[in-house]
Scaffold this motif. Structure first.
Motif, short mmCIF file in Angstrom:
data_model
loop_
_atom_site.label_atom_id
_atom_site.label_comp_id
_atom_site.label_asym_id
_atom_site.label_seq_id
_atom_site.Cartn_x
_atom_site.Cartn_y
_atom_site.Cartn_z
N GLU A 151 -1.19 44.29 -10.92
CA GLU A 151 -1.40 42.96 -11.71
C GLU A 151 -2.78 43.22 -12.52
O GLU A 151 -3.86 43.69 -12.16
CB GLU A 151 -1.55 41.80 -10.83
N TYR A 200 6.28 41.58 -16.85
CA TYR A 200 6.17 40.51 -17.41
C TYR A 200 4.51 39.85 -17.52
O TYR A 200 3.98 40.59 -16.98
CB TYR A 200 6.86 39.31 -16.70
N LYS A 201 4.28 38.88 -18.17
CA LYS A 201 3.16 38.19 -18.16
C LYS A 201 2.99 36.99 -17.45
O LYS A 201 3.84 36.19 -17.56
CB LYS A 201 2.74 37.98 -19.72
N ASP A 202 1.90 36.77 -16.50
CA ASP A 202 2.23 35.60 -15.64
C ASP A 202 1.36 34.53 -16.29
O ASP A 202 0.82 34.69 -17.58
CB ASP A 202 1.62 36.07 -14.13
N HIS A 203 1.41 33.26 -15.58
CA HIS A 203 0.62 32.18 -16.14
C HIS A 203 -0.76 32.41 -16.49
O HIS A 203 -1.37 31.54 -17.33
CB HIS A 203 0.83 30.76 -15.15
N GLU A 204 -1.50 33.19 -15.83
CA GLU A 204 -2.86 33.36 -15.96
C GLU A 204 -3.04 34.60 -17.13
O GLU A 204 -4.16 35.15 -17.30
CB GLU A 204 -3.51 33.89 -14.60
N GLN A 205 -2.11 35.01 -17.85
CA GLN A 205 -2.08 36.03 -18.60
C GLN A 205 -2.22 37.48 -18.13
O GLN A 205 -2.52 38.16 -19.04
CB GLN A 205 -3.17 35.63 -19.90
N ASN A 206 -2.12 37.65 -16.92
CA ASN A 206 -2.40 39.01 -16.33
C ASN A 206 -0.78 39.57 -16.53
O ASN A 206 -0.01 39.10 -16.71
CB ASN A 206 -2.62 39.13 -14.90
N HIS A 207 -0.91 40.93 -16.80
CA HIS A 207 0.37 41.81 -16.99
C HIS A 207 0.75 42.13 -15.79
O HIS A 207 0.10 42.83 -15.24
CB HIS A 207 0.07 42.87 -18.34
#
Length: 169
Positions: free
Chosen positions: A61, A116-123
């Protein structure tokens, strides 16, 4: 006669290839760097199934401040993740990019695939070592959200292999 020789050569290449596959795991441990990665706390039922453990590493993450790509990555694109040791002894993300980076002393680079990119903008990336087959009865898991320290061998040519796993809580 020529067909027979060609067949023998092809069979010989297949045998050499299979021997190479068997020996590659051994060679990775002998010539590669060995690091420790930590997993995220996941529900027990999800990560342990029969003799296989699913590993979700904290280093998979990547926060936006450690992400160094000019554009949006494509799914399954190769990403190079620069890892540096923490004070606790496990490796954490220093930087990630689609370009090869130079590692300083004690740092390593591991290849990953973009997810993917999660909802917190982490890749979210995957190291490709997220399933480990072992005798799960040897673990004394006392938490419903266990974490593991995972010893990983990294070869100079970019392959990685889980060497050992230890429950930390």
């Amino acid at each position: 006669m020529i067909r027979k020789k060609l067949l023998m050569i092809l069979v010989g290449f297949q045998v050499l290839f299979l021997i190479g596959m068997v020996l590659s795991g051994y060679v990775i441990e002998r010539v590669g760097d060995t690091i420790t990665l930590q997993t995220k706390a996941e529900p027990y039922d999800y990560i342990v199934f029969e003799d296989e453990i699913t590993l979700n590493f904290t280093a998979e993450e990547i926060r936006p401040e450690n992400w160094f790509m000019s554009g949006e990555p494509e799914s399954n694109q190769i990403i190079y993740v620069l890892l540096t040791p923490s004070e606790q002894g496990y490796y954490q993300v220093k930087a990630a990019s689609d370009k090869k980076m130079d590692a300083d002393k004690n740092e390593v680079i591991i290849k990953a695939r973009y997810s993917y990119k999660d909802h917190e903008q982490n890749h979210i990336v995957r190291f490709g070592i997220d399933h480990y087959r072992t005798d799960t009865s040897k673990f004394a898991i006392n938490s419903s959200y266990p974490r593991f320290n995972v010893e990983v061998a990294l070869s100079p040519w970019g392959q990685s292999k889980v060497v050992d796993i230890e429950v930390i809580d």
